[in-house]
Design an enzyme around this catalytic site. Structure first.
Site, PDB file in Angstrom:
ATOM      1  N   HIS A 121       0.875  -1.171   0.000  1.00  0.00           N
ATOM      2  CA  HIS A 121       0.000   0.000   0.000  1.00  0.00           C
ATOM      3  C   HIS A 121       0.915   1.226   0.000  1.00  0.00           C
ATOM      4  O   HIS A 121       2.017   1.177   0.554  1.00  0.00           O
ATOM      5  CB  HIS A 121      -0.826  -0.054   1.285  1.00  0.00           C
ATOM      6  CG  HIS A 121      -1.884   0.995   1.426  1.00  0.00           C
ATOM      7  ND1 HIS A 121      -1.599   2.286   1.778  1.00  0.00           N
ATOM      8  CD2 HIS A 121      -3.231   0.928   1.285  1.00  0.00           C
ATOM      9  CE1 HIS A 121      -2.727   2.973   1.850  1.00  0.00           C
ATOM     10  NE2 HIS A 121      -3.739   2.179   1.541  1.00  0.00           N
ATOM     11  N   ASP A 210       3.310  -4.133   8.153  1.00  0.00           N
ATOM     12  CA  ASP A 210       2.091  -3.358   7.966  1.00  0.00           C
ATOM     13  C   ASP A 210       0.930  -4.335   8.142  1.00  0.00           C
ATOM     14  O   ASP A 210       0.622  -5.125   7.252  1.00  0.00           O
ATOM     15  CB  ASP A 210       2.099  -2.743   6.562  1.00  0.00           C
ATOM     16  CG  ASP A 210       0.770  -2.095   6.201  1.00  0.00           C
ATOM     17  OD1 ASP A 210      -0.199  -2.222   6.984  1.00  0.00           O
ATOM     18  OD2 ASP A 210       0.692  -1.468   5.135  1.00  0.00           O
ATOM     19  N   GLN A 213      -4.329  -4.715   7.164  1.00  0.00           N
ATOM     20  CA  GLN A 213      -5.344  -5.683   6.728  1.00  0.00           C
ATOM     21  C   GLN A 213      -5.336  -6.933   7.592  1.00  0.00           C
ATOM     22  O   GLN A 213      -6.378  -7.397   8.044  1.00  0.00           O
ATOM     23  CB  GLN A 213      -5.102  -6.085   5.259  1.00  0.00           C
ATOM     24  CG  GLN A 213      -5.316  -4.965   4.266  1.00  0.00           C
ATOM     25  CD  GLN A 213      -6.759  -4.494   4.206  1.00  0.00           C
ATOM     26  OE1 GLN A 213      -7.690  -5.265   4.427  1.00  0.00           O
ATOM     27  NE2 GLN A 213      -6.957  -3.232   3.898  1.00  0.00           N
ATOM     28  N   LYS A 236     -10.233  -0.608  10.788  1.00  0.00           N
ATOM     29  CA  LYS A 236     -10.420  -1.777   9.922  1.00  0.00           C
ATOM     30  C   LYS A 236     -10.835  -2.995  10.728  1.00  0.00           C
ATOM     31  O   LYS A 236     -11.065  -4.064  10.176  1.00  0.00           O
ATOM     32  CB  LYS A 236      -9.112  -2.093   9.194  1.00  0.00           C
ATOM     33  CG  LYS A 236      -8.620  -0.911   8.367  1.00  0.00           C
ATOM     34  CD  LYS A 236      -8.096  -1.313   7.040  1.00  0.00           C
ATOM     35  CE  LYS A 236      -7.263  -0.225   6.438  1.00  0.00           C
ATOM     36  NZ  LYS A 236      -7.842   0.281   5.182  1.00  0.00           N
ATOM     37  N   CYS A 380      -4.726   2.395  -3.653  1.00  0.00           N
ATOM     38  CA  CYS A 380      -3.489   2.945  -3.062  1.00  0.00           C
ATOM     39  C   CYS A 380      -2.322   1.980  -3.234  1.00  0.00           C
ATOM     40  O   CYS A 380      -1.491   1.826  -2.327  1.00  0.00           O
ATOM     41  CB  CYS A 380      -3.664   3.273  -1.582  1.00  0.00           C
ATOM     42  SG  CYS A 380      -4.913   4.512  -1.286  1.00  0.00           S
TER      43      CYS A 380
HETATM   44  N1  PMP Z   1      -1.614  -0.524   4.685  1.00  0.00           N
HETATM   45  C1  PMP Z   1      -2.574  -1.284   4.157  1.00  0.00           C
HETATM   46  C2  PMP Z   1      -2.243  -2.660   3.672  1.00  0.00           C
HETATM   47  C3  PMP Z   1      -3.882  -0.792   4.088  1.00  0.00           C
HETATM   48  O1  PMP Z   1      -4.847  -1.554   3.562  1.00  0.00           O
HETATM   49  C4  PMP Z   1      -4.165   0.500   4.575  1.00  0.00           C
HETATM   50  C5  PMP Z   1      -5.570   1.073   4.494  1.00  0.00           C
HETATM   51  N2  PMP Z   1      -6.191   0.923   3.259  1.00  0.00           N
HETATM   52  C6  PMP Z   1      -3.125   1.249   5.117  1.00  0.00           C
HETATM   53  C7  PMP Z   1      -1.869   0.695   5.156  1.00  0.00           C
HETATM   54  C8  PMP Z   1      -3.354   2.613   5.660  1.00  0.00           C
HETATM   55  O2  PMP Z   1      -4.143   2.565   6.798  1.00  0.00           O
HETATM   56  P1  PMP Z   1      -4.814   3.899   7.383  1.00  0.00           P
HETATM   57  O3  PMP Z   1      -5.543   4.541   6.252  1.00  0.00           O
HETATM   58  O4  PMP Z   1      -5.726   3.394   8.443  1.00  0.00           O
HETATM   59  O5  PMP Z   1      -3.699   4.739   7.916  1.00  0.00           O
END
Ligand code: PMP
Length: 423
Positions: A121, A210, A213, A236, A380
């Site tokens: 991401h 990270d 998910q 999430k 993203c």
């Molecule tokens: N890493 C991953 C794999 C994600 O799916 C997301 C959220 N889509 C993020 C980071 C970022 O998380 P946040 O928007 O809660 O900061």
């Protein structure tokens, strides 16, 4: 199917969208909240609201106990050794940025190397890109295999004497691939970055996960996957937005310079200097999202009642049913782990696909008309999309409150897409 009937715990499912029952298949973006989480946040404001760590008065003491109680709950949830290793942030993005701009600024220098994967991401890519640019360091990427899995066997070859950090997602938000973090830790150890384990001192190569998910679907066990940094988001995993967690192994957190300056992170301030507070408050400048943290506590309670083994099984089962249904649509292209029966072990509750000749946004709008909420776009993860040879996909993602009726509704809505576009 497990978790039958739990939709009623989630007030949002009482409403309709475009005159249809809400079929929410966008939990990888953000999850819906159970009544218990909404109530916990409301009760905090109605009964307890005060600032933390500041006041001698009863409300402040109660608020502090509630806030710190959730920190302890998070510690136990991921198996950290002490609550001082748990920092509350705004979300995964801030957690990762915190590490890049404190530990990264201090430890990365010209010629050093950081390894990420092709699945990242933007949140776990751009902070490292920028750090590498500032420091004239090198960013290396673990490549993708054709079947949507990471080529983990290539990791060993990417590690060298200048490698300082391996920063990986544990579950791709775009295509659902699960990355075997236990194996990653082992490879890093074998490459000379020993002592990654909890209590084992500080290793040369740090591992950051990270978990935005993965933690929502599988929890996390530091004793099994002894990483140095772990980042995840409350929103999430049934909790409120604006709250994130950063776990940092104490030996590392102790050496990190502060992230932001101000109240709460200091112990003593003179006109010309300041002394930093103890861990973890040194990294929590200003008033935190107290009510949000209390809500996260309620979310953890709810998830624990369901059990993480059951949650992962449930989400995978639904994703498996969705894959089966989608495969019956002519020409439909699915992205993500494809390896015969083993796909089930390598993917979480995410299915990403495209309908031939139809833009994903058009698919998304037609589905929305039918009350089916999905995510369309690059998720993203633009470098990943480029590798997959598409700009965007339609993504359905499942969580605890979904059931087979949601898969059926999505398939019916998709048939409309096929009818309208004459696919
Ligand atoms: N890493 C991953 C794999 C994600 O799916 C997301 C959220 N889509 C993020 C980071 C970022 O998380 P946040 O928007 O809660 O900061």
């Amino acid at each position: 199917m497990m978790f039958n009937g739990i939709k009623k715990d989630f007030p949002i499912f009482d409403r309709e969208v475009n005159g249809k029952r809400l079929v929410y298949l966008d939990s990888a973006s953000t999850s819906q909240k159970p009544r218990s989480v909404i109530d916990a946040e409301k009760a905090f404001y109605e009964r307890m609201n005060a600032n933390v760590h500041r006041g001698i008065h009863a409300l402040s003491q109660e608020a502090t106990a509630a806030y710190e109680g959730v920190r302890e709950k998070v510690r136990a949830f991921i198996g950290a050794r002490e609550a001082g290793e748990i920092v509350f942030t705004r979300g995964t993005t801030e957690s990762i940025n915190l590490v890049a701009s404190t530990w990264g600024e201090q430890n990365i220098s010209e010629g050093d190397e950081i390894v990420v994967s092709a699945l990242e991401h933007h949140s776990n890519l751009v902070p490292w890109q920028q750090l590498c640019k500032r420091k004239k360091a090198l960013l290396k990427v673990i490549p993708l295999l054709k079947n949507g899995l990471l080529n983990i066997d290539a990791l060993g070859g990417l590690l060298g004497p200048r490698t300082k950090l391996v920063a990986l997602t544990q579950m791709s938000n775009a295509i659902g691939t699960i990355v075997p973090i236990k194996k990653v830790v082992q490879i890093v150890r074998d490459a000379g970055g020993a002592a990654v384990g909890a209590g084992g001192g500080s290793a040369r190569i740090k591992v950051l996960v990270d978990g935005a998910q993965s933690v929502a679907h599988a929890g996390f066990d530091l004793s099994e996957m002894p990483v140095d940094f772990l980042a995840f988001s409350s929103h999430k995993m049934l909790g409120p937005t604006g709250v994130g967690v950063l776990y940092v192994k104490r030996e590392i957190l102790e050496t990190m310079p502060p992230y932001q300056f101000g109240g709460e992170m200091v112990k003593e301030v003179s006109q010309t200097d300041a002394k930093w507070n103890d861990l973890p408050w040194r990294f929590e400048a200003g008033t935190p999202n107290i009510a949000g943290v209390v809500g996260l506590g309620a979310a953890l309670d709810y998830l624990h009642k369901l059990g993480f083994d059951a949650i992962l099984k449930h989400d995978r089962e639904l994703a498996g049913c969705a894959r089966e249904k989608l495969s019956q649509f002519p020409g439909l292209v699915m992205y993500g782990p494809e390896d015969g029966g083993r796909a089930e072990l390598m993917a979480g509750g995410i299915v990403s696909f495209n309908v031939p000749g139809v833009h994903p946004h058009d698919v998304g709008s037609i589905l929305d008309n039918e009350g089916v909420a999905v995510r369309t776009g690059h998720h993203c993860a633009q470098p990943l999309m480029e590798r997959l040879g598409c700009d965007a996909t339609v993504r359905v993602s499942f969580y605890v409150y979904n059931d087979i009726s949601d898969v059926d509704a999505a398939a019916l809505a998709l048939q409309k897409v096929y009818d309208i576009f004459n696919v």
